[in-house]
Design a protein around this motif. Structure first.
Motif, mmCIF file in Angstrom:
data_model
loop_
_atom_site.group_PDB
_atom_site.id
_atom_site.type_symbol
_atom_site.label_atom_id
_atom_site.label_comp_id
_atom_site.label_asym_id
_atom_site.label_seq_id
_atom_site.Cartn_x
_atom_site.Cartn_y
_atom_site.Cartn_z
ATOM 1 N N PRO A 110 -56.931 42.024 74.579
ATOM 2 C CA PRO A 110 -58.059 42.022 75.527
ATOM 3 C C PRO A 110 -59.417 41.907 74.842
ATOM 4 C CG PRO A 110 -56.465 43.712 76.141
ATOM 5 C CD PRO A 110 -56.059 43.207 74.792
ATOM 6 N N THR A 111 -59.616 42.634 73.737
ATOM 7 C CA THR A 111 -60.885 42.549 73.011
ATOM 8 C C THR A 111 -61.055 41.184 72.372
ATOM 9 O OG1 THR A 111 -60.710 44.911 72.536
ATOM 10 C CG2 THR A 111 -62.301 43.661 71.250
ATOM 11 N N LEU A 112 -59.965 40.652 71.810
ATOM 12 C CA LEU A 112 -60.000 39.313 71.221
ATOM 13 C C LEU A 112 -60.416 38.283 72.259
ATOM 14 C CD1 LEU A 112 -57.267 37.825 68.888
ATOM 15 C CD2 LEU A 112 -57.977 36.554 70.904
ATOM 16 N N GLN A 113 -59.850 38.380 73.459
ATOM 17 C CA GLN A 113 -60.184 37.438 74.528
ATOM 18 C C GLN A 113 -61.664 37.506 74.874
ATOM 19 O OE1 GLN A 113 -58.059 38.132 78.166
ATOM 20 N NE2 GLN A 113 -58.965 36.382 79.232
ATOM 21 N N ARG A 114 -62.193 38.694 74.963
ATOM 22 C CA ARG A 114 -63.590 38.862 75.350
ATOM 23 C C ARG A 114 -64.537 38.334 74.267
ATOM 24 N NH1 ARG A 114 -63.286 43.748 76.112
ATOM 25 N NH2 ARG A 114 -64.200 44.569 74.196
ATOM 26 N N GLU A 115 -64.288 38.676 73.012
ATOM 27 C CA GLU A 115 -65.215 38.306 71.950
ATOM 28 C C GLU A 115 -65.149 36.825 71.592
ATOM 29 O OE1 GLU A 115 -64.932 40.793 68.540
ATOM 30 O OE2 GLU A 115 -65.310 42.651 69.664
ATOM 31 N N LEU A 116 -63.981 36.201 71.758
ATOM 32 C CA LEU A 116 -63.853 34.776 71.446
ATOM 33 C C LEU A 116 -63.998 33.903 72.691
ATOM 34 C CD1 LEU A 116 -60.929 34.727 68.829
ATOM 35 C CD2 LEU A 116 -63.411 34.766 68.441
ATOM 36 N N HIS A 117 -64.321 34.510 73.839
ATOM 37 C CA HIS A 117 -64.528 33.774 75.098
ATOM 38 C C HIS A 117 -63.323 32.878 75.408
ATOM 39 C CE1 HIS A 117 -68.636 35.206 74.751
ATOM 40 N NE2 HIS A 117 -68.710 34.652 73.554
ATOM 41 N N ALA A 118 -62.144 33.452 75.275
ATOM 42 C CA ALA A 118 -60.907 32.695 75.470
ATOM 43 C C ALA A 118 -60.357 32.931 76.871
ATOM 44 C CB ALA A 118 -59.872 33.122 74.442
ATOM 45 N N SER A 119 -59.558 31.983 77.323
ATOM 46 C CA SER A 119 -58.880 32.148 78.603
ATOM 47 C C SER A 119 -57.634 32.997 78.413
ATOM 48 C CB SER A 119 -58.473 30.780 79.166
ATOM 49 O OG SER A 119 -57.471 30.174 78.347
ATOM 50 N N PHE A 120 -57.067 33.462 79.517
ATOM 51 C CA PHE A 120 -55.853 34.259 79.455
ATOM 52 C C PHE A 120 -54.704 33.448 78.847
ATOM 53 C CE2 PHE A 120 -51.850 35.779 81.354
ATOM 54 C CZ PHE A 120 -51.862 37.093 80.912
ATOM 55 N N ALA A 121 -54.610 32.177 79.247
ATOM 56 C CA ALA A 121 -53.549 31.316 78.716
ATOM 57 C C ALA A 121 -53.678 31.153 77.205
ATOM 58 C CB ALA A 121 -53.577 29.954 79.401
ATOM 59 N N GLU A 122 -54.899 31.000 76.720
ATOM 60 C CA GLU A 122 -55.104 30.863 75.277
ATOM 61 C C GLU A 122 -54.690 32.128 74.531
ATOM 62 O OE1 GLU A 122 -58.851 27.722 74.923
ATOM 63 O OE2 GLU A 122 -59.242 29.826 75.465
ATOM 64 N N VAL A 123 -55.009 33.275 75.098
ATOM 65 C CA VAL A 123 -54.609 34.526 74.462
ATOM 66 C C VAL A 123 -53.095 34.664 74.445
ATOM 67 C CG1 VAL A 123 -54.693 37.037 74.661
ATOM 68 C CG2 VAL A 123 -56.763 35.696 74.989
ATOM 69 N N GLN A 124 -52.433 34.253 75.505
ATOM 70 C CA GLN A 124 -50.974 34.303 75.527
ATOM 71 C C GLN A 124 -50.381 33.429 74.433
ATOM 72 O OE1 GLN A 124 -50.612 37.137 77.344
ATOM 73 N NE2 GLN A 124 -48.707 36.217 78.037
ATOM 74 N N TRP A 125 -51.056 32.337 74.116
ATOM 75 C CA TRP A 125 -50.547 31.440 73.080
ATOM 76 C C TRP A 125 -50.654 32.047 71.689
ATOM 77 C CZ3 TRP A 125 -47.466 27.469 72.415
ATOM 78 C CH2 TRP A 125 -47.123 26.705 73.529
#
Length: 446
Positions: free
Chosen positions: A29-44
């Motif tokens: 969750p923190t990685l997604q927020r700081e890198l402005h990533a989508s949920f799908a990208e984080v799942q990858w």
């Protein structure tokens, strides 16, 4: 061969890989927020790793058989640590995904070697104890992962999670490559066509199960059939027929898939129930699951005694029954006795199965094919969670009852699947005979 160093390397290597997966979940969750990533990208960030590691495990195990398990372990640890440092320094989500795939490649090199080194260092009748230590260490990693990951992310940020692996990976990698002990190797052809077909099959299965893509599953079926036909005709098959053709090994692998699928799918549903239905925060829900790793460690430690007294068949069948019962108890997560009892039975069942079924697979293998045996075992443990989470994710929308019933049924199938496993009479002893002590000297205990 220094057994203590071999066991320590195998245990720490397994812990590094296990801890990587658990702490990443907390950091996402923190990685997604700081890198402005989508949920799908984080799942990858997880999917890329799973596809890479699952597709290469068996081939990497064969490389270990050919060039030496310690060498593959050292290269895998150094590469895994370097890729971890790269993720910690990554400027964007694309770099994270790519480097996670690189991590998977090196993870595939080191994971079969952690089992191959144990098979080379211990006679077959003494494998249960080191496997129990290794399994207990994985259980400790599962327990410590969310707590360590939460502390690091809160205090230092998500990048600290990946730097956590760098030092132990570097130290163990250098030690493994620096040792001058003679290591047995088998000079056989690598069966490149078979390795490619198996890699595509495993990658297609994982991708199809994780993403729900029918085309990937269809490709996996086609290449899987082609792989089986190729192996039957090959003069030097990737999978030794004496190992894979043994009914006990096939049953043990199927049980590992069923057990890991039931565990991972149940945990997916339990998190959904505890955090969404009961409104608990992640830390509170993690505390309620603590009986799982505690009893996983305890059951792994007790498993060598059970194997000596009951044999793999009865030990594994009983453990799968406990696992199924644990899944059923979690149907009522609001009841504290059922909640804690369910998690406890999950840990006790899975810890026992991990040691017992893995011993059947690795014990059956000759030293020259120990890497392949480790690769096949690790492949089963990677396909199982993908299957379990896919089942749970598909059914959880209708509540927790239906997915947990399906997962309990899957675990119950493992009870019947245990019938081809060896009985108690086939296990001579977990303690070596006198002639084994002469051929395999054991350092004196402190």
């Amino acid at each position: 061969m220094n057994r203590r160093l071999t066991l320590a390397s195998s245990v720490v290597g397994a812990m590094v890989v296990a801890l990587d997966g658990t702490v990443l979940t907390v950091a996402q969750p923190t990685l997604q927020r700081e890198l402005h990533a989508s949920f799908a990208e984080v799942q990858w960030t997880s999917t890329a790793y799973l596809i890479a590691v699952a597709s290469l495990l068996v081939c990497a195990g064969r490389l270990g058989d050919r060039y030496g398990q310690r060498r593959m372990f050292g290269l895998g640890m150094l590469g895994f640590g370097a890729a971890s440092a790269g993720v910690g320094l990554a400027p964007g989500i694309g770099w994270v995904i790519g480097l996670r795939a690189v991590q998977g490649v090196f993870g595939a090199l080191l994971q079969p070697a952690t089992l191959g080194m144990l098979r080379a260092g211990y006679p077959p009748d003494r494998l249960a104890r080191p496997l129990a230590v290794r399994t207990a260490a994985i259980g400790l990693s599962a327990a410590a992962g969310p707590l360590v990951g939460g502390a690091l992310v809160t205090g230092l940020g998500w990048r600290a999670v990946f730097f956590l692996h760098v030092l132990p990976a570097a130290v163990l990698g250098v030690l493994a490559l620096a040792r001058r002990e003679q290591e047995s190797a088998v000079h056989t052809s690598l069966d490149v066509p078979g390795a490619v077909l198996l890699a595509v099959t495993a990658a297609g299965l994982v991708h199809g199960l994780v993403t729900g893509t029918p085309v990937s599953l269809a490709v996996a079926v086609v290449t899987g059939v082609a792989f089986v036909r190729h192996e039957r005709r090959s003069a030097s098959p990737l999978l030794p027929p004496g190992l894979i053709g043994a009914p006990a090994v096939g049953a043990a692998l199927g049980i590992l898939v069923a057990a890991s699928a039931a565990l991972s799918g149940t945990l997916f549903v339990a998190v959904y129930a505890l955090q969404r239905a009961l409104g608990l925060d992640p830390f509170a829900s993690a505390l309620r699951s603590l009986p799982l790793p505690v009893l996983m460690v305890g059951s792994a430690a007790a498993c060598p005694v059970l194997l000596r007294r009951l044999g793999p068949r009865r030990t594994t069948a009983t453990a799968m029954a406990l696992l199924a019962l644990g899944v059923l108890l979690l149907i009522r997560p609001s009841a504290a006795p059922a909640l804690y009892g369910g998690f406890g039975l999950l840990g006790a069942g899975f810890g026992t199965v991990m040691v017992a079924a893995t011993q059947v697979v690795v014990r059956r293998a000759e030293v020259g094919s120990a890497g392949v045996a480790g690769g096949v075992q690790q492949t089963a443990l990677n396909l199982g969670p993908a299957l379990g989470v896919a089942v749970a994710g598909t059914l959880v929308g209708s509540g927790v009852v239906k997915p947990l019933l399906v997962l309990a049924f899957l675990a119950a199938l493992g009870v019947a699947a245990a019938s081809p496993l060896p009985g108690a009479s086939s296990i001579a002893s977990v303690t070596p005979h006198a002639d084994e002590r002469d051929r395999f000297p054991v350092p004196a205990r402190r």
